[in-house]
Design an enzyme around this catalytic site. Structure first.
Site, PDB file in Angstrom:
ATOM      1  CE  LYS A 299      -1.766   8.083   3.436  1.00 57.77           C
ATOM      2  NZ  LYS A 299      -1.445   6.949   4.335  1.00 57.77           N
TER       3      LYS A 299
ATOM      4  CD  GLN B 250      -2.337 -11.027   0.411  1.00 56.60           C
ATOM      5  OE1 GLN B 250      -1.975  -9.907   0.764  1.00 56.60           O
ATOM      6  NE2 GLN B 250      -1.770 -12.116   0.856  1.00 56.60           N
TER       7      GLN B 250
ATOM      8  CG  HIS C 293      -7.225   2.429   2.431  1.00 57.85           C
ATOM      9  ND1 HIS C 293      -7.608   3.274   3.441  1.00 57.85           N
ATOM     10  CD2 HIS C 293      -5.864   2.415   2.450  1.00 57.85           C
ATOM     11  CE1 HIS C 293      -6.541   3.749   4.039  1.00 57.85           C
ATOM     12  NE2 HIS C 293      -5.464   3.253   3.466  1.00 57.85           N
TER      13      HIS C 293
ATOM     14  CD  GLN D  16      -4.449  -0.358  11.314  1.00 59.07           C
ATOM     15  OE1 GLN D  16      -4.951   0.755  11.396  1.00 59.07           O
ATOM     16  NE2 GLN D  16      -3.626  -0.668  10.345  1.00 59.07           N
TER      17      GLN D  16
ATOM     18  CG  HIS E 201      -5.614  -3.529  -1.370  1.00 60.69           C
ATOM     19  ND1 HIS E 201      -4.556  -3.613  -0.480  1.00 60.69           N
ATOM     20  CD2 HIS E 201      -5.072  -3.148  -2.557  1.00 60.69           C
ATOM     21  CE1 HIS E 201      -3.432  -3.292  -1.105  1.00 60.69           C
ATOM     22  NE2 HIS E 201      -3.716  -3.020  -2.358  1.00 60.69           N
TER      23      HIS E 201
END
Length: 309
Positions: free
Chosen positions: A119, A137, A145, A207, A142
């Site tokens: 991660k 983006q 997470h 997903q 994003h």
């Protein structure tokens, strides 16, 4: 106040720390928290300002190597999870935390830490966005997470280094990342590979399937007549995480494929000779186009959107 909280966290860690879990970034929560705070600062403030008056970097080769390396790493993680229990001794139902020091248990502890460490490697996703000036983006989702996952997993493998049924979601997540990073690698390779990306629309279904599998598996705990899992809190958190992202994905699926409200394509410069496409946001905070979207010069990230200044 901060000092008192830090001391309490360190005391709690000493009480929970497993002598078998002696890997980097596991000694105390201060190291990993510092790294993740620095990541957030770089993503939403320092990085965009550093690149504001610079031209975007062209990182085609680096991105191809990175994405394909992540495919191999996640495939290895899936294999190790299978060999350390899921394909050998686990029942796929009430599998308890293993407190022994058997070779299989130590193998599970190692792969759990490797998943956790991966991660941190994934933080490079955001670094690529910043260096290529793809600020639009770097959404709130994003950043959340990418910072929240390693933070929670530090506590997860501190409490449950050989987590039994609590490790299933990690194996599934690594499997999905094999598919996702393979897609990203092909996308980064340029327009000549676009014909091989016809299956992009199925990524959302993959997903959704991930979160369905995780939620169903972990929900068994609530219906078993008896399951003496040692740390029920970990079960509850996994269930909440699975349901939350399933709902998020379901909403995207309805908006995109049932109501037809796809996100509009952005008009901008071409990358590697191909025109920019619509950004398809997935619930893990990544984007299907691997950064192929219009960039905003002098952009500022505000809760996932770009504000011109």
């Amino acid at each position: 106040m901060f000092l008192l909280i830090s001391l309490k966290i360190l005391k709690l860690h000493q009480e929970l720390r497993d002598s078998r879990q002696n890997y980097p970034l596991m000694q105390n929560p201060v190291e990993m928290t510092t790294i993740l705070l620095a990541y957030i600062f770089f993503s939403v403030y320092a990085g965009p300002r550093l690149m504001a008056n610079r031209k975007p970097f062209h990182l085609k080769t680096a991105m191809i190597v990175y994405n394909l390396s992540m495919v191999l790493l996640n495939a290895y993680i899936v294999y190790e999870f299978m060999m350390s229990g899921w394909a050998t001794t686990f029942t796929w139902r009430c599998d308890l935390i293993d407190t022994s020091s058997s070779p299989q248990t130590l193998r599970m502890i190692h792969v759990a830490w490797l998943f956790y460490f991966s991660k941190y490697i994934e933080l490079l996703d955001t670094v690529f966005f910043v260096l290529r000036k793809k600020q639009n983006q770097i959404t709130f989702l994003h950043v959340f997470h990418h910072s929240f996952m390693p933070w929670t997993w530090w506590w997860g493998i501190t409490l449950t280094p050989a987590g039994g049924m609590g490790s299933f979601h990690a194996m599934v997540n690594a499997g999905v990342h094999v598919i996702m990073y393979f897609y990203y690698g092909l996308s980064a390779a340029g327009p000549r590979f676009q014909k091989y990306l016809w299956w992009k629309k199925y990524m959302t279904a993959i997903q959704l399937t991930q979160f369905i599998l995780v939620s169903i598996h972990i929900s068994q705990y609530y219906f078993m007549e008896k399951c003496d899992y040692q740390v029920p809190l970990w079960i509850h958190l996994i269930w909440i995480y699975g349901i939350f992202f399933f709902l998020l994905f379901s909403n995207f699926w309805i908006q995109a494929y049932i109501k037809g409200k796809r996100l509009p394509a952005t008009e901008g410069p071409k990358q590697n000779g191909s025109a920019s496409e619509a950004i398809t946001v997935v619930a893990n905070g990544k984007h299907f186009e691997n950064g192929n979207a219009h960039h905003h010069t002098n952009g500022k990230v505000v809760l996932g959107k770009v504000k011109e200044i």
